[in-house]
Design a protein around this motif. Structure first.
Motif, mmCIF file in Angstrom:
data_model
loop_
_atom_site.group_PDB
_atom_site.id
_atom_site.type_symbol
_atom_site.label_atom_id
_atom_site.label_comp_id
_atom_site.label_asym_id
_atom_site.label_seq_id
_atom_site.Cartn_x
_atom_site.Cartn_y
_atom_site.Cartn_z
ATOM 1 N N TRP A 16 0.839 -1.199 0.000
ATOM 2 C CA TRP A 16 0.000 0.000 0.000
ATOM 3 C C TRP A 16 0.877 1.254 0.000
ATOM 4 O O TRP A 16 0.640 2.190 -0.776
ATOM 5 C CB TRP A 16 -0.927 0.011 1.216
ATOM 6 C CG TRP A 16 -1.615 1.320 1.393
ATOM 7 C CD1 TRP A 16 -2.723 1.748 0.731
ATOM 8 C CD2 TRP A 16 -1.207 2.392 2.243
ATOM 9 N NE1 TRP A 16 -3.040 3.024 1.133
ATOM 10 C CE2 TRP A 16 -2.123 3.443 2.064
ATOM 11 C CE3 TRP A 16 -0.166 2.561 3.141
ATOM 12 C CZ2 TRP A 16 -2.017 4.649 2.743
ATOM 13 C CZ3 TRP A 16 -0.058 3.764 3.826
ATOM 14 C CH2 TRP A 16 -0.985 4.785 3.627
ATOM 15 N N LEU A 17 1.888 1.273 0.853
ATOM 16 C CA LEU A 17 2.772 2.437 0.947
ATOM 17 C C LEU A 17 3.507 2.684 -0.369
ATOM 18 O O LEU A 17 3.590 3.825 -0.839
ATOM 19 C CB LEU A 17 3.776 2.241 2.082
ATOM 20 C CG LEU A 17 4.743 3.393 2.336
ATOM 21 C CD1 LEU A 17 4.001 4.682 2.636
ATOM 22 C CD2 LEU A 17 5.682 3.041 3.476
ATOM 23 N N ALA A 18 3.996 1.629 -0.990
ATOM 24 C CA ALA A 18 4.685 1.781 -2.272
ATOM 25 C C ALA A 18 3.747 2.340 -3.338
ATOM 26 O O ALA A 18 4.139 3.204 -4.140
ATOM 27 C CB ALA A 18 5.259 0.436 -2.718
ATOM 28 N N GLU A 23 1.974 6.980 -6.616
ATOM 29 C CA GLU A 23 0.906 7.924 -6.970
ATOM 30 C C GLU A 23 1.364 9.359 -6.737
ATOM 31 O O GLU A 23 1.213 10.224 -7.605
ATOM 32 C CB GLU A 23 -0.341 7.639 -6.143
ATOM 33 C CG GLU A 23 -1.479 8.599 -6.428
ATOM 34 C CD GLU A 23 -2.693 8.370 -5.549
ATOM 35 O OE1 GLU A 23 -3.773 8.799 -5.967
ATOM 36 O OE2 GLU A 23 -2.560 7.782 -4.458
ATOM 37 N N LEU A 24 1.948 9.618 -5.573
ATOM 38 C CA LEU A 24 2.401 10.975 -5.245
ATOM 39 C C LEU A 24 3.511 11.465 -6.160
ATOM 40 O O LEU A 24 3.601 12.655 -6.462
ATOM 41 C CB LEU A 24 2.861 11.033 -3.788
ATOM 42 C CG LEU A 24 1.749 10.837 -2.746
ATOM 43 C CD1 LEU A 24 2.356 10.672 -1.356
ATOM 44 C CD2 LEU A 24 0.769 11.995 -2.779
ATOM 45 N N LEU A 25 4.361 10.534 -6.628
ATOM 46 C CA LEU A 25 5.468 10.890 -7.507
ATOM 47 C C LEU A 25 5.074 10.923 -8.980
ATOM 48 O O LEU A 25 5.865 11.292 -9.838
ATOM 49 C CB LEU A 25 6.636 9.919 -7.299
ATOM 50 C CG LEU A 25 7.295 10.005 -5.927
ATOM 51 C CD1 LEU A 25 8.277 8.856 -5.738
ATOM 52 C CD2 LEU A 25 7.986 11.346 -5.735
ATOM 53 N N GLY A 26 3.841 10.519 -9.284
ATOM 54 C CA GLY A 26 3.348 10.576 -10.659
ATOM 55 C C GLY A 26 3.763 9.404 -11.529
ATOM 56 O O GLY A 26 3.718 9.502 -12.750
ATOM 57 N N PHE A 27 4.161 8.279 -10.919
ATOM 58 C CA PHE A 27 4.550 7.094 -11.681
ATOM 59 C C PHE A 27 3.321 6.270 -12.035
ATOM 60 O O PHE A 27 2.285 6.367 -11.387
ATOM 61 C CB PHE A 27 5.487 6.200 -10.868
ATOM 62 C CG PHE A 27 6.798 6.838 -10.493
ATOM 63 C CD1 PHE A 27 7.445 7.721 -11.321
ATOM 64 C CD2 PHE A 27 7.399 6.529 -9.284
ATOM 65 C CE1 PHE A 27 8.650 8.294 -10.969
ATOM 66 C CE2 PHE A 27 8.607 7.090 -8.911
ATOM 67 C CZ PHE A 27 9.233 7.979 -9.760
ATOM 68 N N ASP A 28 3.464 5.421 -13.061
ATOM 69 C CA ASP A 28 2.446 4.407 -13.314
ATOM 70 C C ASP A 28 2.532 3.402 -12.176
ATOM 71 O O ASP A 28 3.628 3.034 -11.752
ATOM 72 C CB ASP A 28 2.702 3.693 -14.638
ATOM 73 C CG ASP A 28 2.378 4.576 -15.836
ATOM 74 O OD1 ASP A 28 1.517 5.459 -15.697
ATOM 75 O OD2 ASP A 28 2.986 4.368 -16.896
ATOM 76 N N TYR A 29 1.404 2.959 -11.672
ATOM 77 C CA TYR A 29 1.429 2.055 -10.531
ATOM 78 C C TYR A 29 0.134 1.258 -10.460
ATOM 79 O O TYR A 29 -0.845 1.569 -11.127
ATOM 80 C CB TYR A 29 1.624 2.837 -9.226
ATOM 81 C CG TYR A 29 0.421 3.675 -8.853
ATOM 82 C CD1 TYR A 29 -0.489 3.222 -7.921
ATOM 83 C CD2 TYR A 29 0.178 4.902 -9.468
ATOM 84 C CE1 TYR A 29 -1.604 3.976 -7.591
ATOM 85 C CE2 TYR A 29 -0.928 5.656 -9.156
ATOM 86 C CZ TYR A 29 -1.817 5.186 -8.216
ATOM 87 O OH TYR A 29 -2.921 5.921 -7.899
ATOM 88 N N CYS A 30 0.153 0.260 -9.645
ATOM 89 C CA CYS A 30 -1.036 -0.529 -9.348
ATOM 90 C C CYS A 30 -1.527 -0.096 -7.970
ATOM 91 O O CYS A 30 -0.783 -0.213 -6.995
ATOM 92 C CB CYS A 30 -0.692 -2.012 -9.350
ATOM 93 S SG CYS A 30 -2.112 -3.053 -8.974
ATOM 94 N N PRO A 31 -2.735 0.420 -7.864
ATOM 95 C CA PRO A 31 -3.221 0.881 -6.562
ATOM 96 C C PRO A 31 -3.544 -0.283 -5.622
ATOM 97 O O PRO A 31 -4.198 -1.247 -6.018
ATOM 98 C CB PRO A 31 -4.494 1.662 -6.908
ATOM 99 C CG PRO A 31 -4.948 1.082 -8.203
ATOM 100 C CD PRO A 31 -3.708 0.642 -8.930
ATOM 101 N N TYR A 32 -3.046 -0.199 -4.413
ATOM 102 C CA TYR A 32 -3.289 -1.213 -3.386
ATOM 103 C C TYR A 32 -4.106 -0.614 -2.252
ATOM 104 O O TYR A 32 -3.971 0.565 -1.938
ATOM 105 C CB TYR A 32 -1.978 -1.715 -2.790
ATOM 106 C CG TYR A 32 -1.305 -2.802 -3.581
ATOM 107 C CD1 TYR A 32 -1.525 -4.141 -3.290
ATOM 108 C CD2 TYR A 32 -0.432 -2.490 -4.614
ATOM 109 C CE1 TYR A 32 -0.898 -5.141 -4.005
ATOM 110 C CE2 TYR A 32 0.200 -3.481 -5.333
ATOM 111 C CZ TYR A 32 -0.034 -4.811 -5.021
ATOM 112 O OH TYR A 32 0.583 -5.798 -5.731
#
Length: 68
Positions: A16-18, A23-32
């Motif tokens: 979740w933290l990662a 998200e805060l840094l604007g990277f593509d990510y998978c939301p947990y």
């Protein structure tokens, strides 16, 4: 959904933290998200694979190899 693989129970929180950092840094990510199921924390995210696919880990591949 994914549970803990350590006795400390921190893996779902780390995921979740990662995802929040990405998200805060604007990277593509998978939301947990982290939810409590019975007495354990588990992480929840959208599926990584289609219904006709599955994830096979490197551990599973190594364990499936016959050793001499």
């Amino acid at each position: 959904m994914k549970g803990n693989y350590t006795s400390y129970g921190q893996e779902p929180v780390n995921e979740w933290l990662a995802s929040r950092l990405c998200e805060l840094l604007g990277f593509d990510y998978c939301p947990y998200a982290v939810v409590k199921r019975r007495t354990s924390l588990i992480s929840v995210c959208p599926g990584f694979v289609a219904d006709n696919e599955e994830i096979i880990t490197a551990d599973q591949i190594v364990a499936s190899e016959q050793k001499s």
